[in-house]
Write an enzyme that holds these catalytic residues in place. Structure first.
Site, mmCIF file in Angstrom:
data_model
loop_
_atom_site.group_PDB
_atom_site.id
_atom_site.type_symbol
_atom_site.label_atom_id
_atom_site.label_comp_id
_atom_site.label_asym_id
_atom_site.label_seq_id
_atom_site.Cartn_x
_atom_site.Cartn_y
_atom_site.Cartn_z
ATOM 1 C CE LYS A 481 -8.446 10.058 -57.745
ATOM 2 N NZ LYS A 481 -9.010 10.363 -56.472
ATOM 3 N NE ARG A 482 -3.313 4.704 -51.945
ATOM 4 C CZ ARG A 482 -4.193 3.702 -51.934
ATOM 5 N NH1 ARG A 482 -3.896 2.525 -52.468
ATOM 6 N NH2 ARG A 482 -5.379 3.865 -51.396
ATOM 7 C CE LYS A 487 -6.718 5.310 -54.887
ATOM 8 N NZ LYS A 487 -7.432 6.264 -53.999
ATOM 9 C CB THR A 589 -8.204 13.363 -48.428
ATOM 10 O OG1 THR A 589 -7.103 12.574 -48.891
ATOM 11 C CG2 THR A 589 -8.805 12.723 -47.192
ATOM 12 C CE LYS A 593 -5.345 16.631 -49.571
ATOM 13 N NZ LYS A 593 -4.550 15.419 -49.797
#
Ligand code: 26V
Length: 743
Positions: A481-482, A487, A589, A593
């Site tokens: 992810k970024r 995060k 998102t 996945k």
């Protein structure tokens, strides 16, 4: 599309296996030629305005959607060309992360469902930078994504437009990228031309905006594409319906993907008042029926505010219109009974700044968040006043991802297993995947084999591209992810160090060999994010070289994580790490996945993780850490990371590796700065890394323990796949279409 035509046309072409670029362009243009029979825009449609589109590679996906992937592959094979050769073609990476990928998934779903949704954006010459590591530090290289040509776009010179700024005039040239499905929709990306100055506008995605010049360029980008798109929509409307703009919103919705395209609201008013002699009041009413706004983050630094002085200098008419909207909103709200403080709080202009989210909320018929918790947060904390007076405007639209790219295309092996188990209907209607539930026990062994194959493919690829050797049987924990502090990639880094230390001390008997995989790009000017990349690379170097443990624990940070890399990783992962500080991740998102591909989620109760667990069951996933409510109350006082650090020796030791010389940041002071962020100065450990660390380590070890029972673990993984229907962007798009766009 007519498959027979495609086959006969392709067979006529000279395909040369030694010229991959030429072959790539030939196949792509034959497919385009056969598929495009001049699709027309219908009377009634929705438009998606987004400054980012992370389309990834078009080649395989488009051939799959056109139903000729198999045919192309056989014809190539006859000529001795492996279709996988085109993997060297660059991704179209015209986006940073989730927001841009969501736009791409939405376009895919709308086309697949036969819903008219037209995307508008910018055709950047260079997409998101290519990432390399130099001595463990991120290095940014230009992303020349058109290096192999751009055969999936059609330049439309005859539909070019002139866009005026106070100090320059530029031409916006549209490039139409068809999106194939049940119907063909168009993503229209504008390129700026005419002069060297003009070309700069569409040169780079997110030019650095830490300087005045950078900010102006960003403002020009936002106006450039939204102005061109608005004109396109108005011209189409007038052609089909005449100039009664009262009906604009009846036939058109413009969905604003975050605040970046919000200038469109003022521009559409400008077009109506200046070019069609509509009154300001009538124009304002028309836009209020046309726009809809999606919020994608609650981080204050990402909610855009523009200096009014700057707008005045670059776009004087737009500045005037924003002032008029601000005035109209104040009068309207006073009449509606808003208090003075409430009027100020929701104002379009606050001080000398235009508040783009407030403008969007005021002038839109609909405002939505992207997951249940996130929508609750924007209603309660971000736009509480507007929610109080207009609750009917607000709704939730939990994100989704397209199963066509994120399962069928990236995981053919699992898709065939699903076909064999429940038939092929799930491919047309993804809600059918639920039927898999009945057979989980029967196919667990086969699923284990599929996972093994996908892992082997990924590890082979990593060996070839990163030069790191990972044993095939390791448990794959992935955090991709970024890179952002919220995060908490740093928390994963600390957790790995704790596990490593425990292994060294011989405390973990029977530990199942595990690899931690990271993929992330950091914004070039975000110092702490870059420091975290370097820190993880240092850990990887140390851990991977330790012969005492490296049969048990590996760490890899892959370079240049992008959509194509993600396709390989999500298919292979066993454990999806989604560990953001609760309340901060709007949705996520990537989590969806991984779920589709049968990974368990190890995560916090944040964003869409909450709904994932609701659907797939807590028992099939691993939840830990503080809830959003706990975080909120800790934030308002009483949290002492220092206390945790002082009282917990193991935690203390891993945090100290930032400052005790264990790792070398090459004299940059970056690691000391990370340490200071946790324990010194103000806003200590703002993202609660130390608070959640222990329960995180425990959870990772529980997963490791549970994995020993391979069949039981595979059943948990399969339960995630079987319950993933809700997280298809087909479901999300149906909700937007029915409730907001009315198409
Ligand atoms: C971007 C940046 C860029 C520079 C550094 C600071 C910063 C902070 C936040 C952002 C977020 C921009 C908006 C965004 O990408 N939001 C993401 O949208 C996804 C799709 O709705 C959602 O799944 C993610 O949770 C959300 O972070």
């Amino acid at each position: 599309m007519n498959r027979r035509l495609f086959i006969s046309e392709l067979k006529k072409e000279q395909l040369d296996g030694s010229d991959i670029v030429g072959t790539y362009n030939i196949i792509s243009s034959v497919a385009m030629r056969c598929a495009l029979k001049g699709p027309v825009k219908p009377r009634h449609c929705a438009h998606y305005f987004s400054i980012e589109y992370l389309m990834g590679r078009g080649f395989y996906n488009n051939l799959m959607e056109l139903g000729v992937l198999h045919e192309a592959s056989s014809i190539l094979a006859e000529k001795g060309i492996d279709i996988n050769a085109f993997e060297e073609v660059e991704d179209a990476a015209l986006g940073n992360g989730g927001l841009g990928r969501l736009a791409a998934c939405f376009l895919d779903s709308a086309a697949a469902l036969g819903l008219p949704l037209y995307g508008y954006g910018i055709r950047y010459k260079y997409g998101l930078f290519k990432q390399d590591f130099e001595n463990g530090f991120q290095k940014e290289l230009p992303d020349d994504w058109q290096r192999f040509g751009d055969p999936w776009s059609i330049r439309k010179d005859d539909e070019s437009m002139t866009i005026s700024f106070a100090d320059m005039v530029v031409t916006a040239v549209p490039y139409d990228m068809p999106v194939f499905g049940k119907r063909i929709n168009i993503l229209r990306l504008y390129q700026a031309e005419d002069s060297a100055e003009a070309e700069k506008i569409s040169e780079y995605l997110y030019p650095a905006d830490d300087t005045e010049e950078g900010k102006i360029l960003r403002l020009r980008q936002e106006y450039f594409f939204t102005a061109a798109a608005c004109r396109d929509i108005v011209q189409n409307f007038v052609r089909l319906h005449g100039t009664n703009f009262k009906n604009l919103g009846k036939y058109n919705t413009i969905q604003l993907n975050d605040t970046h395209p919000v200038l469109a609201i003022a521009e559409l008013i400008r077009i109506m008042t200046a070019e069609y002699a509509v009154s300001f009041k009538a124009a304002l009413d028309a836009v209020k029926g046309t726009f809809a706004y999606t919020n994608h983050t609650i981080l204050p630094e990402a909610l855009e505010c523009w200096d009014m002085g700057m707008i005045e200098r670059i776009l004087p008419e737009i500045a005037q219109i924003i002032s008029k909207i601000d005035g109209a909103a104040r009068i309207e709200r006073e009449k509606a009974g808003y208090s003075a403080a409430e009027i100020e709080e929701t104002a379009v202009i606050r001080g000398d700044k235009a508040h783009m989210a407030n403008l969007a909320v005021y002038a839109s018929k609909s405002v939505n968040g992207v997951a249940k918790l996130h929508t609750e947060i924007i209603e309660r904390d971000v736009f509480p006043t507007e929610y109080k007076y207009h609750p009917e405007k607000f709704s939730n639209k939990t994100n989704g991802v397209t199963q066509r790219r994120w399962l069928m295309l990236c995981n053919g092996e699992l898709s065939s297993l699903i076909d064999k188990t429940i038939g092929r209907e799930w491919r047309n209607d993804f809600t059918g995947i639920f039927a898999l539930k009945e057979s989980i026990g029967d196919i667990a062994e086969k699923f284990i084999a599929v996972k093994g194959r996908k892992k082997k493919q990924l590890f082979d690829y990593i060996r070839a591209t990163e030069g790191i050797d990972i044993p095939d049987d390791m448990i794959l924990y992935a955090q991709v992810k970024r890179l952002h502090e919220y995060k908490r990639q740093l928390m994963t880094a600390f957790a790995i160090l704790e596990i490593y230390n425990k292994l060294k001390r011989g405390e973990l008997k029977d530990f199942q060999p595990s690899v931690f995989l990271f993929g992330a790009k950091s914004a070039p000017s975000y110092r702490r994010a870059k420091a975290i990349i370097k820190f993880i690379n240092c850990i990887a170097e140390k851990v991977n070289a330790d012969e005492q443990t490296n049969g048990l624990l590996k760490v890899v940070f892959v370079r240049n994580y992008n959509v194509s890399y993600a396709e390989k990783i999500v298919a292979a992962a066993d454990v999806s790490l989604q560990v953001s500080t609760a309340g901060f991740e709007a949705s996520g998102t990537g989590n969806m996945k991984f779920m589709m591909n049968g990974a368990v989620t190890c995560g916090t109760l944040d964003g869409a993780n909450i709904e994932i667990v609701d659907y797939a069951g807590e028992g099939n996933n691993y939840i830990f850490g503080a809830t959003a409510e706990e975080i909120k109350s800790l934030s308002s006082g009483g949290y002492s990371p220092r206390k945790i650090y002082d009282e917990d020796e193991e935690l203390h030791a891993v945090v100290d590796t930032l400052i005790d010389g264990t790792f070398d940041d090459c004299g940059t002071g970056d690691f000391a700065d990370l340490y200071a962020g946790l324990l010194k100065g103000e806003r200590l450990d703002y993202y609660f890394v130390l608070y959640d660390l222990n329960s995180y380590v425990e959870t990772l070890l529980t997963i490791n323990e549970d994995y020993k029972n391979r069949v039981e673990f595979a059943k948990k993984q399969l339960s995630n796949t079987a319950n993933s229907a809700y997280f298809s962007s087909d479901r999300t798009i149906k909700e937007y279409a029915r409730e907001i766009w009315k198409i």
